[in-house]
Write a protein that holds these residues in place. Structure first.
Motif, short mmCIF file in Angstrom:
data_model
loop_
_atom_site.label_atom_id
_atom_site.label_comp_id
_atom_site.label_asym_id
_atom_site.label_seq_id
_atom_site.Cartn_x
_atom_site.Cartn_y
_atom_site.Cartn_z
N GLY A 150 0.82 -1.20 0.00
CA GLY A 150 0.00 0.00 0.00
C GLY A 150 0.86 1.25 0.00
N PHE A 151 0.32 2.35 -0.51
CA PHE A 151 1.08 3.60 -0.50
C PHE A 151 0.19 4.76 -0.06
CE2 PHE A 151 -0.65 3.50 -4.82
CZ PHE A 151 -1.14 4.78 -4.99
N ALA A 152 0.83 5.78 0.47
CA ALA A 152 0.14 7.00 0.89
C ALA A 152 0.82 8.18 0.21
CB ALA A 152 0.20 7.15 2.41
N LEU A 153 0.09 9.27 0.06
CA LEU A 153 0.68 10.48 -0.48
C LEU A 153 1.65 11.05 0.56
CD1 LEU A 153 -2.51 12.15 -1.98
CD2 LEU A 153 -0.80 10.79 -3.18
N SER A 154 2.77 11.55 0.11
CA SER A 154 3.77 12.10 1.02
C SER A 154 3.39 13.51 1.44
CB SER A 154 5.15 12.10 0.37
OG SER A 154 6.07 12.80 1.17
N ALA A 155 3.01 13.68 2.70
CA ALA A 155 2.64 15.01 3.20
C ALA A 155 3.83 15.95 3.17
CB ALA A 155 2.09 14.88 4.62
N ALA A 156 5.02 15.41 3.44
CA ALA A 156 6.22 16.25 3.45
C ALA A 156 6.58 16.72 2.05
CB ALA A 156 7.38 15.47 4.06
N GLY A 157 6.65 15.76 1.10
CA GLY A 157 7.03 16.11 -0.26
C GLY A 157 5.99 16.97 -0.97
N LEU A 158 4.74 16.50 -0.99
CA LEU A 158 3.69 17.23 -1.70
C LEU A 158 3.30 18.50 -0.95
CD1 LEU A 158 1.46 14.25 -2.86
CD2 LEU A 158 3.20 15.49 -4.15
N GLY A 159 3.48 18.49 0.36
CA GLY A 159 3.18 19.69 1.14
C GLY A 159 4.06 20.85 0.72
N ALA A 160 5.32 20.56 0.42
CA ALA A 160 6.25 21.60 -0.01
C ALA A 160 5.82 22.18 -1.36
CB ALA A 160 7.66 21.04 -0.11
N VAL A 161 5.27 21.29 -2.20
CA VAL A 161 4.81 21.73 -3.53
C VAL A 161 3.59 22.63 -3.40
CG1 VAL A 161 3.83 20.95 -5.73
CG2 VAL A 161 5.75 19.71 -4.72
N THR A 162 2.59 22.17 -2.63
CA THR A 162 1.35 22.95 -2.49
C THR A 162 1.62 24.31 -1.82
OG1 THR A 162 0.84 21.81 -0.41
CG2 THR A 162 -0.11 20.91 -2.43
N LYS A 163 2.59 24.34 -0.91
CA LYS A 163 2.92 25.60 -0.24
C LYS A 163 3.48 26.60 -1.24
CE LYS A 163 5.59 27.52 3.59
NZ LYS A 163 6.53 27.21 4.71
N THR A 164 4.36 26.12 -2.12
CA THR A 164 4.94 26.99 -3.13
C THR A 164 3.87 27.50 -4.09
OG1 THR A 164 7.06 25.82 -3.05
CG2 THR A 164 6.60 27.10 -5.04
N LEU A 165 2.91 26.63 -4.42
CA LEU A 165 1.86 27.00 -5.37
C LEU A 165 0.74 27.80 -4.71
CD1 LEU A 165 1.52 23.64 -7.34
CD2 LEU A 165 2.83 25.68 -7.98
N GLY A 166 0.76 27.87 -3.39
CA GLY A 166 -0.28 28.60 -2.69
C GLY A 166 -1.60 27.86 -2.63
N ILE A 167 -1.52 26.54 -2.68
CA ILE A 167 -2.71 25.70 -2.63
C ILE A 167 -2.85 25.12 -1.23
CG2 ILE A 167 -3.88 23.67 -3.57
CD1 ILE A 167 -2.24 24.05 -6.12
N THR A 168 -4.00 25.30 -0.64
CA THR A 168 -4.23 24.77 0.70
C THR A 168 -5.20 23.61 0.61
OG1 THR A 168 -3.93 26.96 1.66
CG2 THR A 168 -4.96 25.29 3.06
N ILE A 169 -4.66 22.41 0.63
CA ILE A 169 -5.49 21.21 0.59
C ILE A 169 -4.93 20.18 1.57
CG2 ILE A 169 -6.27 21.50 -1.80
CD1 ILE A 169 -4.12 19.46 -2.61
N PRO A 170 -5.80 19.42 2.21
CA PRO A 170 -5.31 18.38 3.12
C PRO A 170 -4.74 17.21 2.31
CG PRO A 170 -7.70 18.27 2.94
CD PRO A 170 -7.28 19.51 2.20
N ILE A 171 -3.63 16.68 2.77
CA ILE A 171 -3.01 15.54 2.09
C ILE A 171 -3.20 14.30 2.97
CG2 ILE A 171 -0.86 14.56 1.21
CD1 ILE A 171 0.10 17.43 0.74
N PRO A 172 -4.01 13.34 2.52
CA PRO A 172 -4.29 12.15 3.34
C PRO A 172 -3.02 11.36 3.62
CG PRO A 172 -5.04 11.84 1.08
CD PRO A 172 -4.68 13.27 1.21
N THR A 173 -2.86 10.96 4.87
CA THR A 173 -1.68 10.18 5.26
C THR A 173 -1.96 8.68 5.29
OG1 THR A 173 -2.26 10.50 7.59
CG2 THR A 173 -0.71 12.07 6.61
N LEU A 174 -3.24 8.32 5.17
CA LEU A 174 -3.58 6.89 5.13
C LEU A 174 -3.35 6.35 3.73
CD1 LEU A 174 -6.93 6.96 7.18
CD2 LEU A 174 -4.63 6.34 7.99
N SER A 175 -3.33 5.03 3.60
CA SER A 175 -3.11 4.41 2.30
C SER A 175 -4.18 4.84 1.30
CB SER A 175 -3.13 2.88 2.44
OG SER A 175 -2.95 2.25 1.18
N VAL A 176 -3.74 5.22 0.12
CA VAL A 176 -4.68 5.65 -0.93
C VAL A 176 -4.61 4.75 -2.16
CG1 VAL A 176 -4.68 8.06 -0.20
CG2 VAL A 176 -2.99 7.27 -1.87
N GLY A 177 -3.86 3.66 -2.04
CA GLY A 177 -3.77 2.75 -3.18
C GLY A 177 -2.74 1.67 -2.97
#
Length: 215
Positions: A150-177
């Protein structure tokens, strides 16, 4: 035929039966299957998913070829031409490519490209997914078969991207696939030396039969 020649012929025949193969590694493919709940939520917010290049996207699953895995290898790289794109209605698109799975860090790292009109951002070597331990063991791939986790979205990696883009969205830490690697090991390929030995053996057999006819 002399005893010496017969012995030499026997040796050539026996030697020709020795199998020597060139080193071969398992060719693998990767399937990134997202849970329906995730893709449904994406659809609700007007996000569509598609693949480009050598990748395909069908039934919530992104599939692409990966590089050969040699014995002792600890990572797999997707075909550089394979990319996964998330298009956000009215807000551009985010494309993931250059994906690499590392068994050492249990993560998938890739490059992310964001385009929205004249606004463009490129992010290199971003951790996209954190992956649970694969079962069976990752090393199983060197002899063929499938491994998954199983894999989860990386809050650390993708969080840095969304911060730069100015997008505020929750990144699920549970398995998404589920990430699955399937390896196919090619049939052994005889080396040139093996073909030469085989021919020598056949010549020896022919010589033996000829001697018997004349005897």
């Amino acid at each position: 035929m002399s005893k010496f020649l017969r012995a030499l012929t026997s040796v050539a025949l026996a030697t020709s039966l020795v199998v020597a193969t060139s080193a071969a590694s398992a060719t693998t493919t990767a399937d990134v299957a997202f849970l329906p709940a995730l893709t449904d939520s994406f659809s609700f917010f007007g996000v569509t998913i598609s693949a480009s290049g050598s990748g395909t996207y069908t039934n919530n699953t992104f599939s692409a070829a990966t590089s050969d895995l040699a014995a002792g290898g600890t990572q797999l790289s997707w075909d550089p031409a394979a990319a996964l794109t998330f298009a956000i209605a009215g807000n551009g698109a985010m494309t993931f490519d250059g994906l690499v799975y590392s068994n050492t860090t249990s993560s998938v790292v890739g490059d992310i490209h964001f385009v929205n009109g004249n606004i463009k951002h490129d992010f290199n070597d971003i951790t996209v997914f954190s992956v649970a331990p694969l079962t069976p063991a990752f090393s199983t791939l060197t002899t063929g078969g499938s491994v998954s986790g199983g894999f989860a979205l990386s809050a650390a990696g993708l969080g840095a991207v969304t911060k730069t883009l100015g997008i505020t969205i929750p990144i699920p830490t549970l398995s998404v696939g589920t990430l699955t690697f399937t390896a196919t090991t090619p049939a052994p390929i005889p080396e040139p030396a093996t073909w030469a030995l085989l021919m020598a053996g056949l010549v020896g057999v022919a010589a033996t039969k000829s001697a018997r006819r004349q005897g």
